[in-house]
Design a protein around this motif. Structure first.
Motif, PDB file in Angstrom:
ATOM      1  N   ASN A 277      -7.816  -3.401  -1.663  1.00 26.01           N
ATOM      2  CA  ASN A 277      -7.539  -3.286  -3.107  1.00 26.01           C
ATOM      3  C   ASN A 277      -8.742  -3.745  -3.922  1.00 26.01           C
ATOM      4  O   ASN A 277      -9.082  -3.121  -4.922  1.00 26.01           O
ATOM      5  CB  ASN A 277      -6.322  -4.129  -3.482  1.00 26.01           C
ATOM      6  N   ASP A 306     -12.178 -10.743  -7.026  1.00 29.18           N
ATOM      7  CA  ASP A 306     -13.044  -9.562  -7.179  1.00 29.18           C
ATOM      8  C   ASP A 306     -13.545  -9.426  -8.609  1.00 29.18           C
ATOM      9  O   ASP A 306     -13.079 -10.112  -9.517  1.00 29.18           O
ATOM     10  CB  ASP A 306     -12.315  -8.291  -6.705  1.00 29.18           C
ATOM     11  N   SER A 325       1.626   2.576  -7.505  1.00 31.52           N
ATOM     12  CA  SER A 325       0.182   2.753  -7.321  1.00 31.52           C
ATOM     13  C   SER A 325      -0.382   3.583  -8.460  1.00 31.52           C
ATOM     14  O   SER A 325       0.291   4.445  -9.006  1.00 31.52           O
ATOM     15  CB  SER A 325      -0.066   3.478  -5.998  1.00 31.52           C
ATOM     16  N   ASN A 326      -1.632   3.291  -8.820  1.00 31.33           N
ATOM     17  CA  ASN A 326      -2.273   4.168  -9.803  1.00 31.33           C
ATOM     18  C   ASN A 326      -3.483   4.853  -9.172  1.00 31.33           C
ATOM     19  O   ASN A 326      -4.381   5.287  -9.851  1.00 31.33           O
ATOM     20  CB  ASN A 326      -2.669   3.398 -11.067  1.00 31.33           C
ATOM     21  N   LYS A 327      -3.458   4.909  -7.817  1.00 28.12           N
ATOM     22  CA  LYS A 327      -4.576   5.540  -7.117  1.00 28.12           C
ATOM     23  C   LYS A 327      -4.155   6.901  -6.596  1.00 28.12           C
ATOM     24  O   LYS A 327      -3.024   7.060  -6.121  1.00 28.12           O
ATOM     25  CB  LYS A 327      -5.008   4.673  -5.937  1.00 28.12           C
ATOM     26  N   THR A 331      -0.697   4.660  -1.436  1.00 27.26           N
ATOM     27  CA  THR A 331       0.729   4.831  -1.153  1.00 27.26           C
ATOM     28  C   THR A 331       1.548   3.863  -2.008  1.00 27.26           C
ATOM     29  O   THR A 331       2.745   4.026  -2.156  1.00 27.26           O
ATOM     30  CB  THR A 331       1.037   4.527   0.322  1.00 27.26           C
ATOM     31  N   LEU A 333       2.110   0.838  -1.139  1.00 28.27           N
ATOM     32  CA  LEU A 333       2.898   0.011  -0.217  1.00 28.27           C
ATOM     33  C   LEU A 333       2.148  -1.247   0.219  1.00 28.27           C
ATOM     34  O   LEU A 333       2.738  -2.190   0.714  1.00 28.27           O
ATOM     35  CB  LEU A 333       3.276   0.828   1.028  1.00 28.27           C
ATOM     36  N   LEU A 335       0.694  -3.839  -1.254  1.00 32.31           N
ATOM     37  CA  LEU A 335       1.111  -5.143  -1.779  1.00 32.31           C
ATOM     38  C   LEU A 335       2.548  -5.460  -1.401  1.00 32.31           C
ATOM     39  O   LEU A 335       2.880  -6.605  -1.126  1.00 32.31           O
ATOM     40  CB  LEU A 335       0.956  -5.172  -3.301  1.00 32.31           C
TER      41      LEU A 335
HETATM   42  N1  LIG Z   1      -7.627  -6.347  -6.744  1.00 29.41           N
HETATM   43  C1  LIG Z   1      -7.064  -5.412  -7.557  1.00 29.41           C
HETATM   44  N2  LIG Z   1      -7.697  -4.993  -8.670  1.00 29.41           N
HETATM   45  C2  LIG Z   1      -7.144  -4.078  -9.496  1.00 29.41           C
HETATM   46  N3  LIG Z   1      -5.933  -3.497  -9.290  1.00 29.41           N
HETATM   47  C3  LIG Z   1      -5.254  -3.871  -8.202  1.00 29.41           C
HETATM   48  C4  LIG Z   1      -5.766  -4.842  -7.275  1.00 29.41           C
HETATM   49  N4  LIG Z   1      -4.848  -5.015  -6.308  1.00 29.41           N
HETATM   50  C5  LIG Z   1      -3.827  -4.198  -6.601  1.00 29.41           C
HETATM   51  N5  LIG Z   1      -4.059  -3.492  -7.723  1.00 29.41           N
HETATM   52  C6  LIG Z   1      -3.155  -2.516  -8.380  1.00 29.41           C
HETATM   53  O1  LIG Z   1      -1.893  -2.607  -7.758  1.00 29.41           O
HETATM   54  C7  LIG Z   1      -1.455  -1.340  -7.288  1.00 29.41           C
HETATM   55  C8  LIG Z   1      -0.630  -1.545  -6.046  1.00 29.41           C
HETATM   56  O2  LIG Z   1      -1.419  -2.007  -4.979  1.00 29.41           O
HETATM   57  P1  LIG Z   1      -0.999  -1.653  -3.497  1.00 29.41           P
HETATM   58  O3  LIG Z   1      -1.994  -2.221  -2.556  1.00 29.41           O
HETATM   59  O4  LIG Z   1       0.427  -2.046  -3.328  1.00 29.41           O
HETATM   60  O5  LIG Z   1      -1.015  -0.075  -3.478  1.00 29.41           O
HETATM   61  P2  LIG Z   1      -2.275   0.895  -3.423  1.00 29.41           P
HETATM   62  O6  LIG Z   1      -3.524   0.125  -3.145  1.00 29.41           O
HETATM   63  O7  LIG Z   1      -2.250   1.724  -4.645  1.00 29.41           O
HETATM   64  O8  LIG Z   1      -1.902   1.804  -2.186  1.00 29.41           O
HETATM   65  P3  LIG Z   1      -1.918   1.376  -0.616  1.00 29.41           P
HETATM   66  O9  LIG Z   1      -0.491   1.392  -0.212  1.00 29.41           O
HETATM   67  O10 LIG Z   1      -2.708   2.429   0.018  1.00 29.41           O
HETATM   68  O11 LIG Z   1      -2.494   0.001  -0.510  1.00 29.41           O
HETATM   69  C9  LIG Z   1      -2.737  -0.552  -7.089  1.00 29.41           C
HETATM   70  O12 LIG Z   1      -2.511   0.838  -7.212  1.00 29.41           O
HETATM   71  C10 LIG Z   1      -3.622  -1.084  -8.198  1.00 29.41           C
HETATM   72  O13 LIG Z   1      -3.350  -0.404  -9.386  1.00 29.41           O
END
Ligand SMILES: Nc1ncnc2c1ncn2[C@@H]1O[C@H](COP(=O)(O)OP(=O)(O)OP(=O)(O)O)[C@@H](O)[C@H]1O
Ligand SMILES: [Mg+2]
Length: 376
Positions: A277, A306, A325-327, A331, A333, A335
């Protein structure tokens, strides 16, 4: 004449007693107001605080003088303003006699406090509105508990779903992957398509792997582990990706860091999620700092700091919800799984973030599961 004097004396005595009774009654009301455990305020029709009690000062963090110089609008959360004002107008118009709202105030230190607000309106003998009487209770803890319950209910639902889906999907996926690899070895002309297919299959596989963590909580094995080693393994795992994005990963591990009882693979998964992340939040490169230190006798604290895009305030409470998620390729998932793992380890995760500046995830873990259990 004597009779007259006597009557005056009697009247005077009665007035004194009435005056005394009124003063006592006033005093009783003032004390009830001041010492009430519930926050109370008299508020002018334009919203200015006319009188506030100490419970309200404690809830909002402001001193009496500070509050008296404010209006309720200035301490109301901007998203709750419209509703609150609409209700007060209904009160003034006589459409309602009182209202109750669950809403947010902003504490003096800037944090959000959830309050239960009860408001009624005092009118004069001609029925003209005079001022509002407001009762304010701090319900932040209850709200947080509800929020946690809501999240854990969502987690349970996803967990159950995961148990079924993950198993069914994993086997056909392995077959697909095998055939793609076979074709990659044979079909020179289709390498582009095959690489794309492989990356998509790997993406599905990553989702399934994360699902399986939820589906198989019984597979956890707590063992004594060296956190410094885990952190350096994880940092090494991510380092290629980091270098490709002009990101430097730096670690600061305290020399006296104790071993902790944890499931190594699960904690690794949490740290990988945190680092991924962080990397994904820094498309322009920068520094990621990982620190680990003892926290008191029974805990360790690990921080992932970060310099990325940060997370807006209103999004923070949604972190950890499935599929949040905003990516484009996320996914949502990572966090959720991390929160679940840390919860199983009897630890906590805290997020602090500033948009455009960066994010700090702080994980606190007990050194030994035994110590924690004995203490409750
Ligand atoms: N260190 C960070 N800096 C900025 N935004 C973050 C950070 N960590 C999490 N986020 C935000 O929280 C959301 C959820 O994170 P999460 O890891 O659960 O899902 P993801 O990274 O989008 O997908 P994945 O399941 O592949 O990890 C992210 O889409 C992002 O918007
Ligand atoms: Mg993620």
């Amino acid at each position: 004449m004597a009779e007259k004097i006597e009557a005056v004396i009697v009247r005077k005595g009665t007035e004194d007693r009435v005056g005394q009774a009124l003063r006592e009654s006033d005093e009783r009301f003032r004390k009830a107001f001041d010492y009430s455990a519930i926050g109370m305020a008299l508020v002018s029709l334009s919203g200015r605080f006319l009188k506030v009690n100490s419970a309200l000062c404690e809830i909002t963090g402001y001193g009496e003088e500070e509050l008296l110089a404010k209006t309720f609008q200035t301490i109301t959360h901007v998203d709750d303003m419209v509703e609150e004002v609409a209700y007060t107008q209904k009160l003034i118009a006589g459409e309602i006699h009182h209202f109750t709202l669950e809403m947010r105030y902003i504490h003096k230190c800037g944090r959000i406090i959830w309050i239960l607000l009860n408001v009624s309106l005092v009118r004069d003998e001609c029925d003209s509105p005079l001022y509002f009487i407001a009762q304010i209770q701090d319900i932040t803890e209850r709200k947080q508990a509800e929020e946690m319950l809501r999240k854990s209910e969502k987690l349970n639902a996803v967990g159950q779903l995961a148990a079924g889906v993950a198993h069914e999907v994993r086997n056909p996926l392995t077959v697909l992957k095998g055939f793609i690899q076979l074709m990659q070895a044979q079909r020179e002309d289709e390498q582009g398509h095959l690489a794309l297919m492989m990356s998509e299959v790997e993406h599905i596989e990553a989702i399934i792997t994360e699902f399986l963590v939820l589906a198989k909580p019984q597979a956890i094995r707590f063992q004594s582990n060296d956190l410094a080693t885990i952190i350096s393994h994880v940092a090494a795992l991510i380092s290629t990706r980091a270098v490709m994005n002009s990101i430097q990963i730096s670690t600061r591990i305290a020399a006296d860091l104790p071993h902790i009882e944890c499931d190594e693979n699960q904690i690794k998964q949490v740290f990988v999620n945190m680092l991924q992340n962080a990397v994904e939040s820094m498309p322009g490169g920068g520094l990621i700092m990982i620190t680990a230190a003892r926290l008191g006798k029974d805990h360790v604290q690990i921080r992932f700091i970060d310099e990325g895009c940060g997370i807006a305030k209103e999004r923070i409470s949604h972190l950890g919800e499935p599929f949040y998620s905003n990516k484009e390729k996320g996914t949502g998932l990572g966090l959720m799984v991390s929160y679940k793992i840390i919860e199983t380890h009897k630890g906590t995760i805290k997020v602090e973030s500033r948009v455009g500046k960066g994010t700090v995830f702080t994980i606190i873990l007990p050194v030994s599961q035994l110590v924690k259990k004995q203490h409750g």
